[in-house]
Scaffold this motif. Structure first.
Motif, PDB file in Angstrom:
ATOM      1  N   THR A  41      -1.831  11.095   2.424  1.00  0.00           N
ATOM      2  CA  THR A  41      -2.803  10.335   1.641  1.00  0.00           C
ATOM      3  C   THR A  41      -4.108  10.160   2.406  1.00  0.00           C
ATOM      4  O   THR A  41      -5.194  10.295   1.840  1.00  0.00           O
ATOM      5  CB  THR A  41      -2.224   8.944   1.285  1.00  0.00           C
ATOM      6  OG1 THR A  41      -0.922   9.108   0.714  1.00  0.00           O
ATOM      7  CG2 THR A  41      -3.130   8.211   0.315  1.00  0.00           C
ATOM      8  N   GLN A  76       2.328   1.434  -3.555  1.00  0.00           N
ATOM      9  CA  GLN A  76       1.420   1.634  -4.683  1.00  0.00           C
ATOM     10  C   GLN A  76       0.421   2.777  -4.498  1.00  0.00           C
ATOM     11  O   GLN A  76      -0.060   3.335  -5.480  1.00  0.00           O
ATOM     12  CB  GLN A  76       0.648   0.343  -4.945  1.00  0.00           C
ATOM     13  CG  GLN A  76       1.549  -0.808  -5.333  1.00  0.00           C
ATOM     14  CD  GLN A  76       0.828  -2.143  -5.310  1.00  0.00           C
ATOM     15  OE1 GLN A  76      -0.393  -2.204  -5.379  1.00  0.00           O
ATOM     16  NE2 GLN A  76       1.587  -3.216  -5.187  1.00  0.00           N
ATOM     17  N   VAL A  77       0.084   3.107  -3.256  1.00  0.00           N
ATOM     18  CA  VAL A  77      -0.925   4.138  -3.007  1.00  0.00           C
ATOM     19  C   VAL A  77      -0.286   5.406  -2.442  1.00  0.00           C
ATOM     20  O   VAL A  77      -0.436   6.491  -3.008  1.00  0.00           O
ATOM     21  CB  VAL A  77      -2.036   3.618  -2.059  1.00  0.00           C
ATOM     22  CG1 VAL A  77      -3.047   4.717  -1.748  1.00  0.00           C
ATOM     23  CG2 VAL A  77      -2.734   2.399  -2.673  1.00  0.00           C
ATOM     24  N   ASN A  78       0.421   5.271  -1.335  1.00  0.00           N
ATOM     25  CA  ASN A  78       1.005   6.447  -0.680  1.00  0.00           C
ATOM     26  C   ASN A  78       2.119   7.086  -1.496  1.00  0.00           C
ATOM     27  O   ASN A  78       2.429   8.260  -1.296  1.00  0.00           O
ATOM     28  CB  ASN A  78       1.526   6.086   0.713  1.00  0.00           C
ATOM     29  CG  ASN A  78       0.435   5.573   1.609  1.00  0.00           C
ATOM     30  OD1 ASN A  78       0.302   4.365   1.782  1.00  0.00           O
ATOM     31  ND2 ASN A  78      -0.371   6.459   2.168  1.00  0.00           N
ATOM     32  N   THR A 137       0.824  -1.206   0.000  1.00  0.00           N
ATOM     33  CA  THR A 137       0.000   0.000   0.000  1.00  0.00           C
ATOM     34  C   THR A 137       0.861   1.258   0.000  1.00  0.00           C
ATOM     35  O   THR A 137       0.589   2.205  -0.748  1.00  0.00           O
ATOM     36  CB  THR A 137      -0.977  -0.007   1.189  1.00  0.00           C
ATOM     37  OG1 THR A 137      -1.778  -1.185   1.115  1.00  0.00           O
ATOM     38  CG2 THR A 137      -1.885   1.212   1.168  1.00  0.00           C
ATOM     39  N   GLN A 183      -9.073  -0.202  -3.098  1.00  0.00           N
ATOM     40  CA  GLN A 183      -9.339   1.198  -2.817  1.00  0.00           C
ATOM     41  C   GLN A 183     -10.753   1.572  -3.273  1.00  0.00           C
ATOM     42  O   GLN A 183     -11.274   1.023  -4.240  1.00  0.00           O
ATOM     43  CB  GLN A 183      -8.329   2.085  -3.552  1.00  0.00           C
ATOM     44  CG  GLN A 183      -6.895   1.937  -3.053  1.00  0.00           C
ATOM     45  CD  GLN A 183      -6.667   2.591  -1.713  1.00  0.00           C
ATOM     46  OE1 GLN A 183      -6.953   3.769  -1.525  1.00  0.00           O
ATOM     47  NE2 GLN A 183      -6.153   1.831  -0.763  1.00  0.00           N
ATOM     48  N   ALA A 228      -4.104  -1.630  -2.481  1.00  0.00           N
ATOM     49  CA  ALA A 228      -4.284  -0.885  -3.725  1.00  0.00           C
ATOM     50  C   ALA A 228      -5.412  -1.483  -4.557  1.00  0.00           C
ATOM     51  O   ALA A 228      -6.176  -0.754  -5.195  1.00  0.00           O
ATOM     52  CB  ALA A 228      -2.982  -0.869  -4.528  1.00  0.00           C
TER      53      ALA A 228
END
Length: 162
Positions: free
Chosen positions: A120, A24-26, A21, A89, A86
């Motif tokens: 985020t 891939q996201v933050n 996460t 989401q 991810a």
């Protein structure tokens, strides 16, 4: 999505979701150096097991073999973790996890919950009634990161009238 209490056996999957996460996201809100510093402890299985044991720690299972997310609440009202994979989401998982943690806080008789939200996560917490207390700068493995101390007051439980 099935929410359940985490067990020590979940620690490897929790660590992997944490790593993935952040990566891939933050990564959209942090530099590569910040991402690398933040995710570096992901394989600390004894650390994850200790958090699972010490906190009200939940996992959200998409399937018996797939975690969609995890979250935890310490007994003092500190919301320590709230991560969604991810792949999951914007499916309401973070909201479900947060709701379960806030319900636990009420059961514990806490007057509020506080967290240190990432850049985020800050909009999510704001949307769910958390108020910004202050911006914070911390150093993680020699790298500066910004997060946000946020809190939410909880309504006291209703007491029966006599």
């Amino acid at each position: 999505m099935l929410l359940r209490r985490a067990t020590a056996a979940d620690a490897p999957r929790i660590g992997q979701l944490f790593y993935d996460t952040i990566t891939q996201v933050n990564a959209a809100d942090y530099t590569p150096a910040q991402v690398a510093a933040w995710r570096a402890g992901w394989q600390n299985l004894p650390g994850w097991a200790a958090k699972i044991e010490q906190q009200y720690f939940l996992v959200a299972e998409a399937t018996p073999d797939t975690l969609g997310g995890f979250a935890s609440l310490a007994s003092d009202g500190y919301l320590d973790f709230l991560f969604v994979s991810a792949a999951h989401q914007r499916q309401g998982i973070a909201r479900q996890l947060l709701t379960a943690l806030l319900e636990q806080a009420v059961r514990l008789g806490l007057s509020g919950v506080h967290t240190d939200a990432s850049s985020t996560a800050r909009p999510f917490f704001s949307h769910h009634g958390f108020r910004l207390k202050r911006e914070q700068e911390l150093v993680v493995r020699g790298v500066r990161l910004t997060n946000y101390r946020m809190n939410q007051l909880l309504a006291p439980p209703l007491r029966p009238t006599t």
